[in-house]
Design a protein around this motif. Sequence first.
Motif, mmCIF file in Angstrom:
data_model
loop_
_atom_site.group_PDB
_atom_site.id
_atom_site.type_symbol
_atom_site.label_atom_id
_atom_site.label_comp_id
_atom_site.label_asym_id
_atom_site.label_seq_id
_atom_site.Cartn_x
_atom_site.Cartn_y
_atom_site.Cartn_z
ATOM 1 N N LEU A 116 0.838 -1.207 0.000
ATOM 2 C CA LEU A 116 0.000 0.000 0.000
ATOM 3 C C LEU A 116 0.870 1.254 0.000
ATOM 4 N N VAL A 117 1.924 1.207 0.826
ATOM 5 C CA VAL A 117 2.861 2.336 0.872
ATOM 6 C C VAL A 117 3.527 2.486 -0.494
ATOM 7 N N ARG B 233 0.420 -8.237 1.360
ATOM 8 C CA ARG B 233 0.114 -8.361 2.784
ATOM 9 C C ARG B 233 -0.281 -6.991 3.291
ATOM 10 N N ILE B 234 -1.269 -6.963 4.191
ATOM 11 C CA ILE B 234 -1.544 -5.725 4.913
ATOM 12 C C ILE B 234 -1.409 -6.081 6.378
ATOM 13 N N GLY B 235 -0.335 -5.615 6.985
ATOM 14 C CA GLY B 235 -0.060 -6.006 8.364
ATOM 15 C C GLY B 235 0.067 -7.524 8.457
#
Lengths: 325, 236, 301
Positions: free
Chosen positions: A82-83, A146-148
């Motif tokens: 996302l970043v 992956r998110i977290g």
Amino acid sequence: MPRPAVVLLALLLVVVPALLWLAGNPYAARLAQLVLLTVILAVALNLLTGTAGMLALDTVVYFGFGAYAAALLSLNYGTSFLVELVLAGAAAALAGWCVGVALVRLASIFFAVATMGLAISFHATVLNWGELTRGPMGVRGIPGFRIGEWNLEGWAGTYYVTALVCLACVWVAHRLTHSFYGNAVRAAREDEEVARALGLAPRRLKAQVYAVHAAMMAVAGVLYAHSNRFIGPDNFVLLESALVLTAVVVGGLGSVAGAALGAAILVLVPEALRGVGHLRGLAFGAILFASILLLPRGLLSEVRTLAWMRRALAAGGWGRAGRRR
Amino acid sequence: MNLLTVEGLSVRLGGRRVLDGVSLRVPAGGLVTILGRNGVGKTTMLRTMSGLYRPDGGTIVLGGTAIGGWPAHRVVAAGIGHAPEGRQLFGDMSVLENLRAGALALPEAAFAERVAEMEKLFPILSERRAQSAGSLSGGEQQMLSIARALMPRPRLLLLDEPSLGLAPKVVARIFALIGSVRERGVAVLLVEQNARLGLQVADYAYVLDQGRVAIEGAARELARDERVVSAYLGEA
Amino acid sequence: MDAFILNQLAIGASVGMTYAVVAIGFTLIYRVLTAVNFAHGEVYTLGAFATLIGAATFKLPLWAVVPLVVATGALAGWGIERAAFRPFRRYADEASLKSRAVREATLLSSLALGIVAREALDIAFKGEWLAIPQDYLLNQPVRLGPVGVSSGELVIGGASLALLAALQWMLMRTRTGVAIRAVAANLVGAQLSGIDINRVVVAVFAVGSVLGALAGMVVSLAYGSVQSYMGLTVVIKAFVAMVIGGLTSLPGAVAAGVLIGVAESVAGIFVPSAWTEMVAYVLLIFTLLFMPRGLFRWGGA
């Protein structure tokens, strides 16, 4: 009749995943995701080449930039995709703006060749700047989405991430194309002098479109790196730019739906000819040639889709006009 | 006997009907002029006869052969020379090379003979032989353009606004030369915005208006025709 | 100046001459049609492959390979014109012949044709670098005072100069040459002079492609191997040479081609050789942005 936007959302977020789940074939899921990735590229290039009329062959530059940025950031710093989407998109937009400002004054074929030079230079750079890009070996072991702690590496996660980003890009392209802004860009494409006389700034518009297209390409690159898990210089050769250009030409220059359709065709047709994978480049060349010769306006021409879109907007089809009713 | 017979010629350019059923005749050895204001289709008429534009309808017959729709190089071979509007010379080539380009089909000996003939007709060109066409004066360029068109011995010469942008003295000389071209048996179809000049030299005249022939008649009579006098001869 | 630098300059000039010869084909076409033939690089590749086939498969003597390459080039030029350019030349007036739509359509069609040719060669020859038989190679060392070059580099230089001289003679002294110059100077005037535009365009493509194919031949003989992608970078450098040379000027394109070759070679002294590929693009961007009329066009038309 349901609104086209609803149909599109339902198709991409419900129907296709359901079919993929029923098929239970990871290869089909990968293919569907690849189509969506190519749709992002084609829609972005269509903004530039179709709507703004600038024939460009530098797709691989921004696509590759996004992919390498994602691969190296995630491996070296463990960033989330996302970043990376935000960072790579913003950096590509900025770089695209600078390049765009410099290049938009070039007349058609010179712009095309300058962008071709950029593409070849980019390939030479990733190939030779081994300390940064790991050279011809490419970058391996790129983590999936992956998110977290939330693992999206499976086919469904990968598909949904791509589908959501793709829908966002198509929405942006749609809003830019079918709006006053789109009309202004088309005016700048047809005649810079007339556009200037109308109080528009044609070159600024073209540079803006170039920046937007670069950002979308980079976003697609980020998704590509995390879904393919491996990238190398060979993924970013001039032929890949020609592929996306072919998709846009086949679909119909200037038409968002056409670009998406062309992308789907160009991913799926070579797959249908499985076992003749080495004919891929030949097939693209032949399709591009046949399309230019026999179907110069593409499958869904700009004029027809614009007319259709105007009717849809007037009838409350989608977008703001629809909500006002 | 008519050398050129045009019947019902229609031409569309970019969706606009520029010529709408024009008919005209040029007798062998005759001098016919087409008059009319800017943009009524005079140049289109000549360009269509020469094969630069395709006619939509109508026929063009030159000495018994239908040449409508032929490509330009075949029309030239059939016997029509065209000194076009704006002269369209090869600016960075020499005068002699311009003449050469006008008669590439001729063998060397015949070419030399034609050049000698042209230099007799336009003596100034022999002085300028090695000079580039772009460096000539306007009048000299017009003469070169006519000479280039005459190189392959056409039966009919199309002349598009030869007086355009030239000083009156030069115009007078060009028009005198048109007379001598005619004396050599070449029929001339002259497009001219300067109606007075056109009517002076021509035997017969057509007045074009909005893609149609509005008036036609013997030049001498048209010069006295009130409609022509008031519309095209202004102060007279 | 020490011998090393002189050597680099000699090699650069020789490589630059091949760019120049390829650029001439580009420039001729641009002058006549204001269009760019993106399949031109594949003609160069085809010339190299014709050399390989003549030498390795048919074991022809070198003098017999030349007509084979010339025929390949002429045929390729004719084919490109027929397939990728003529279908878009529907109207005879200047405005539509040189319109932006036609230029961009032919850019795409020739690009597509180039991809097809390149990929077909790639499939047919499995994408490998193929070696020209040893005894055909021009790699004997030659000493010219302090400078040591190979015979191939000398042949490249000499053959390029001879080709350029032959082209100049053709343009100035033959009927075809006069017709080509007339069409380039004024399309409408040329047609009204009885010149068949289509024939001239075919002639231009054939001549330019013969030059490109011969360039491919001498390069393959000098460096010993051929590959299906070898034309890609050369064609872009040739395009750069055309732009820097002022688009329509043949001497300008030649000078610019040599300049690019020398610049690459000199850059090779300072940076790893892989990076010298980018010298041409740097020159291109610089020229396009700051001297859009080209380096060799001071004022005038």
